[in-house]
Motif scaffolding. Sequence first.
Motif, PDB file in Angstrom:
ATOM      1  N   GLN A 181       0.834  -1.204   0.000  1.00  0.00           N
ATOM      2  CA  GLN A 181       0.000   0.000   0.000  1.00  0.00           C
ATOM      3  C   GLN A 181       0.868   1.253   0.000  1.00  0.00           C
ATOM      4  N   ILE A 182       1.909   1.249   0.817  1.00  0.00           N
ATOM      5  CA  ILE A 182       2.805   2.398   0.878  1.00  0.00           C
ATOM      6  C   ILE A 182       3.456   2.630  -0.478  1.00  0.00           C
ATOM      7  N   ARG A 183       3.883   1.530  -1.117  1.00  0.00           N
ATOM      8  CA  ARG A 183       4.514   1.618  -2.433  1.00  0.00           C
ATOM      9  C   ARG A 183       3.545   2.201  -3.463  1.00  0.00           C
ATOM     10  N   GLN A 184       2.301   1.756  -3.411  1.00  0.00           N
ATOM     11  CA  GLN A 184       1.303   2.258  -4.365  1.00  0.00           C
ATOM     12  C   GLN A 184       1.005   3.737  -4.148  1.00  0.00           C
ATOM     13  N   LEU A 185       0.928   4.146  -2.885  1.00  0.00           N
ATOM     14  CA  LEU A 185       0.671   5.553  -2.597  1.00  0.00           C
ATOM     15  C   LEU A 185       1.805   6.438  -3.104  1.00  0.00           C
ATOM     16  N   LYS A 186       3.030   5.950  -2.969  1.00  0.00           N
ATOM     17  CA  LYS A 186       4.164   6.713  -3.488  1.00  0.00           C
ATOM     18  C   LYS A 186       4.128   6.764  -5.006  1.00  0.00           C
ATOM     19  N   ASN A 187       3.652   5.693  -5.638  1.00  0.00           N
ATOM     20  CA  ASN A 187       3.525   5.689  -7.099  1.00  0.00           C
ATOM     21  C   ASN A 187       2.454   6.658  -7.567  1.00  0.00           C
ATOM     22  N   ILE A 188       1.405   6.817  -6.760  1.00  0.00           N
ATOM     23  CA  ILE A 188       0.360   7.786  -7.097  1.00  0.00           C
ATOM     24  C   ILE A 188       0.971   9.180  -7.188  1.00  0.00           C
ATOM     25  N   GLU A 189       1.855   9.471  -6.251  1.00  0.00           N
ATOM     26  CA  GLU A 189       2.511  10.783  -6.249  1.00  0.00           C
ATOM     27  C   GLU A 189       3.297  10.986  -7.531  1.00  0.00           C
ATOM     28  N   ALA A 190       3.969   9.922  -7.991  1.00  0.00           N
ATOM     29  CA  ALA A 190       4.843  10.042  -9.158  1.00  0.00           C
ATOM     30  C   ALA A 190       4.082   9.978 -10.478  1.00  0.00           C
ATOM     31  N   ASP A 191       2.852   9.502 -10.450  1.00  0.00           N
ATOM     32  CA  ASP A 191       2.088   9.315 -11.686  1.00  0.00           C
ATOM     33  C   ASP A 191       1.713  10.659 -12.295  1.00  0.00           C
ATOM     34  N   SER A 192       2.165  10.900 -13.498  1.00  0.00           N
ATOM     35  CA  SER A 192       1.911  12.188 -14.144  1.00  0.00           C
ATOM     36  C   SER A 192       0.437  12.432 -14.380  1.00  0.00           C
ATOM     37  N   ALA A 193      -0.346  11.368 -14.537  1.00  0.00           N
ATOM     38  CA  ALA A 193      -1.783  11.525 -14.780  1.00  0.00           C
ATOM     39  C   ALA A 193      -2.489  12.103 -13.574  1.00  0.00           C
ATOM     40  N   ALA A 194      -1.882  11.957 -12.396  1.00  0.00           N
ATOM     41  CA  ALA A 194      -2.513  12.450 -11.181  1.00  0.00           C
ATOM     42  C   ALA A 194      -2.312  13.942 -11.002  1.00  0.00           C
ATOM     43  N   SER A 195      -1.399  14.557 -11.746  1.00  0.00           N
ATOM     44  CA  SER A 195      -1.098  15.982 -11.728  1.00  0.00           C
ATOM     45  C   SER A 195      -0.403  16.398 -10.448  1.00  0.00           C
ATOM     46  N   ALA A 196      -0.117  17.684 -10.346  1.00  0.00           N
ATOM     47  CA  ALA A 196       0.645  18.206  -9.217  1.00  0.00           C
ATOM     48  C   ALA A 196      -0.132  18.140  -7.911  1.00  0.00           C
ATOM     49  N   SER A 197      -1.414  17.827  -7.958  1.00  0.00           N
ATOM     50  CA  SER A 197      -2.210  17.767  -6.736  1.00  0.00           C
ATOM     51  C   SER A 197      -1.766  16.664  -5.800  1.00  0.00           C
ATOM     52  N   PHE A 198      -0.939  15.728  -6.283  1.00  0.00           N
ATOM     53  CA  PHE A 198      -0.454  14.638  -5.446  1.00  0.00           C
ATOM     54  C   PHE A 198       0.882  14.965  -4.773  1.00  0.00           C
ATOM     55  N   SER A 199       1.434  16.124  -5.022  1.00  0.00           N
ATOM     56  CA  SER A 199       2.813  16.388  -4.611  1.00  0.00           C
ATOM     57  C   SER A 199       3.001  16.423  -3.106  1.00  0.00           C
ATOM     58  N   PHE A 200       1.913  16.592  -2.352  1.00  0.00           N
ATOM     59  CA  PHE A 200       2.062  16.669  -0.897  1.00  0.00           C
ATOM     60  C   PHE A 200       2.370  15.328  -0.281  1.00  0.00           C
ATOM     61  N   ILE A 201       2.115  14.226  -0.987  1.00  0.00           N
ATOM     62  CA  ILE A 201       2.305  12.904  -0.379  1.00  0.00           C
ATOM     63  C   ILE A 201       3.790  12.549  -0.394  1.00  0.00           C
ATOM     64  N   ASN A 202       4.478  12.802   0.700  1.00  0.00           N
ATOM     65  CA  ASN A 202       5.901  12.477   0.793  1.00  0.00           C
ATOM     66  C   ASN A 202       6.115  11.041   1.214  1.00  0.00           C
TER      67      ASN A 202
END
Length: 204
Positions: free
Chosen positions: A180-201
Amino acid sequence: MNQMMKDNLIDLMDIRKCMKEYYPIGQELVRQFEYYQNYQKAAERWKPENKMKYVIGSAVVGVVITPLILIGGLVAAGLYFGFDKIVENKQHQCDLQMKKVEELINKFEKSYEPVQEKCQRLLFSREDYETPMAVDYLIEIIESGRAETMKEAYNMLDEQLHRWKMEEIQNKQLEMQKNQIRQLKNIEADSAASASFSFINMAK
């Protein structure tokens, strides 16, 4: 127990308390983001530039399979005149799902932000440390006095993580949490998710 260890224990307990809220949110975020990716793929397949490909494809099927000429023609005509509506519906589904994802991101941020600094300082953004099982173990060994320094605590945790990997049931639970942690970090890196994911460190 010295004051530094007491303070670290309090911070770990605070992390674990917040985990009860943000970890389930993180699980739901991963699940809903996977749905979003599926909707996004469907929207990509039904892009306006693919219109003639679908229309021609259905017409060819009607020509090749003689008994279905009429059906193929009807399908081709239906696709031609209804394609724009299909595109609109696919994009609408994608947008609605993205809205769900963004709402979960906001909930995750609010519940995680109070302990973000503590997590980074005590768990080092390591996915095997960022799990509820690992935090519970750190609390246990510090609270019981088995570890007098954080270095000892981390060494003991590393040994326990290795033992868990050797034990099937605990290993499955640990791997599920780490995944789950790995997937959440991938969400941050996914370009389709846009910059709105950048807060997830990091993620829980």
